[in-house]
Design a protein around this motif. Sequence first.
Motif, short mmCIF file in Angstrom:
data_model
loop_
_atom_site.label_atom_id
_atom_site.label_comp_id
_atom_site.label_asym_id
_atom_site.label_seq_id
_atom_site.Cartn_x
_atom_site.Cartn_y
_atom_site.Cartn_z
N GLY A 35 0.79 -1.21 0.00
CA GLY A 35 0.00 0.00 0.00
C GLY A 35 0.83 1.27 0.00
N TRP A 36 0.15 2.35 -0.26
CA TRP A 36 0.73 3.69 -0.18
C TRP A 36 0.01 4.44 0.93
CZ3 TRP A 36 5.05 5.22 -2.51
CH2 TRP A 36 5.48 4.55 -3.65
N PHE A 37 0.80 5.11 1.74
CA PHE A 37 0.29 5.93 2.82
C PHE A 37 0.97 7.30 2.73
CE2 PHE A 37 -1.92 2.71 5.36
CZ PHE A 37 -1.44 1.56 4.76
N ARG A 38 0.40 8.29 3.37
CA ARG A 38 1.02 9.62 3.34
C ARG A 38 0.85 10.30 4.68
NH1 ARG A 38 -3.09 12.86 -0.80
NH2 ARG A 38 -4.89 12.98 0.62
N GLU A 44 -1.74 12.97 11.11
CA GLU A 44 -1.52 11.53 11.24
C GLU A 44 -1.29 10.91 9.86
OE1 GLU A 44 -4.25 10.65 15.22
OE2 GLU A 44 -4.78 9.78 13.29
N ARG A 45 -0.59 9.80 9.88
CA ARG A 45 -0.37 9.07 8.63
C ARG A 45 -1.71 8.48 8.18
NH1 ARG A 45 4.95 5.40 8.09
NH2 ARG A 45 5.69 7.40 8.91
N GLU A 46 -2.01 8.61 6.91
CA GLU A 46 -3.28 8.12 6.38
C GLU A 46 -3.05 7.24 5.16
OE1 GLU A 46 -5.76 11.33 5.05
OE2 GLU A 46 -4.33 12.00 3.54
N ALA A 47 -3.99 6.33 4.96
CA ALA A 47 -3.91 5.42 3.82
C ALA A 47 -4.34 6.12 2.55
CB ALA A 47 -4.78 4.20 4.08
N VAL A 48 -3.68 5.76 1.47
CA VAL A 48 -4.00 6.31 0.16
C VAL A 48 -4.60 5.22 -0.73
CG1 VAL A 48 -3.07 7.37 -1.92
CG2 VAL A 48 -2.20 8.05 0.32
N ALA A 49 -3.90 4.10 -0.85
CA ALA A 49 -4.37 3.01 -1.69
C ALA A 49 -3.63 1.74 -1.34
CB ALA A 49 -4.18 3.34 -3.17
N ARG A 117 -7.00 -4.10 3.66
CA ARG A 117 -7.62 -2.93 4.26
C ARG A 117 -6.71 -1.72 4.17
NH1 ARG A 117 -9.68 -4.29 10.24
NH2 ARG A 117 -7.41 -4.50 10.49
N LEU A 118 -7.31 -0.57 4.24
CA LEU A 118 -6.54 0.67 4.28
C LEU A 118 -6.30 1.04 5.74
CD1 LEU A 118 -8.35 2.61 1.42
CD2 LEU A 118 -6.15 1.44 1.34
N GLN A 119 -5.63 0.15 6.46
CA GLN A 119 -5.36 0.30 7.87
C GLN A 119 -3.87 0.20 8.11
OE1 GLN A 119 -7.45 0.89 10.36
NE2 GLN A 119 -9.44 0.62 9.37
N LEU A 120 -3.29 1.19 8.76
CA LEU A 120 -1.85 1.18 9.02
C LEU A 120 -1.42 -0.07 9.78
CD1 LEU A 120 -2.45 4.29 8.47
CD2 LEU A 120 -0.49 4.71 9.97
N SER A 121 -2.25 -0.51 10.70
CA SER A 121 -1.85 -1.61 11.58
C SER A 121 -1.70 -2.94 10.84
CB SER A 121 -2.87 -1.77 12.72
OG SER A 121 -4.17 -1.99 12.19
N ASP A 122 -2.22 -3.02 9.61
CA ASP A 122 -2.11 -4.26 8.83
C ASP A 122 -0.78 -4.38 8.12
OD1 ASP A 122 -5.60 -4.57 7.66
OD2 ASP A 122 -4.65 -4.85 9.63
N TYR A 123 0.03 -3.33 8.15
CA TYR A 123 1.27 -3.30 7.39
C TYR A 123 2.47 -3.27 8.33
CZ TYR A 123 -1.95 -2.39 3.62
OH TYR A 123 -2.98 -2.50 2.73
N VAL A 124 3.41 -4.18 8.09
CA VAL A 124 4.53 -4.31 9.02
C VAL A 124 5.85 -3.83 8.45
CG1 VAL A 124 3.45 -6.18 10.29
CG2 VAL A 124 4.88 -6.72 8.32
#
Length: 136
Positions: A35-38, A44-49, A117-124
């Motif tokens: 994913g891409w976040f910004r 706060e960091r937010e999901a983009v796609a 999901r567009l959830q930060l917690s899903d990405y490690v």
Amino acid sequence: QVQLVESGGGSVQAGGSLRLSCVASGYISSTVCMGWFRQAPGKEREAVAAFSRSDGSTYTADSVKGRFTISQDDAKNTLHLQMSSLKPDDSAMYFCAAGSTRHFVKGDSGTWVLGCRLQLSDYVYWGQGTQVTVSS
């Protein structure tokens, strides 16, 4: 371990376009979602796609839907984010991320799938980021 290196950021005027790239290396097969976040200063960091490596399904935040497109190249080790009609509010550090957590979500196609999901917690795994600045 997975290493992610972003590129393609820069300065552009409002209405312009940029294409971000993220090269993944290491134990890539351990990840399903990329994913891409910004993150803008003071926000706060937010999901983009997000993109599912298992079936190619995509998930795009409402704030950028219709302007940003996430994709993966044929070699399946580079993630792209094509950004068009850029606005000053799009200015931020853009981060590439990868993870293996999947949930039942509604993709851009409108179909509910076991996807990303567009959830930060899903990405490690996270890259160092690339700066995008949009001037008015």
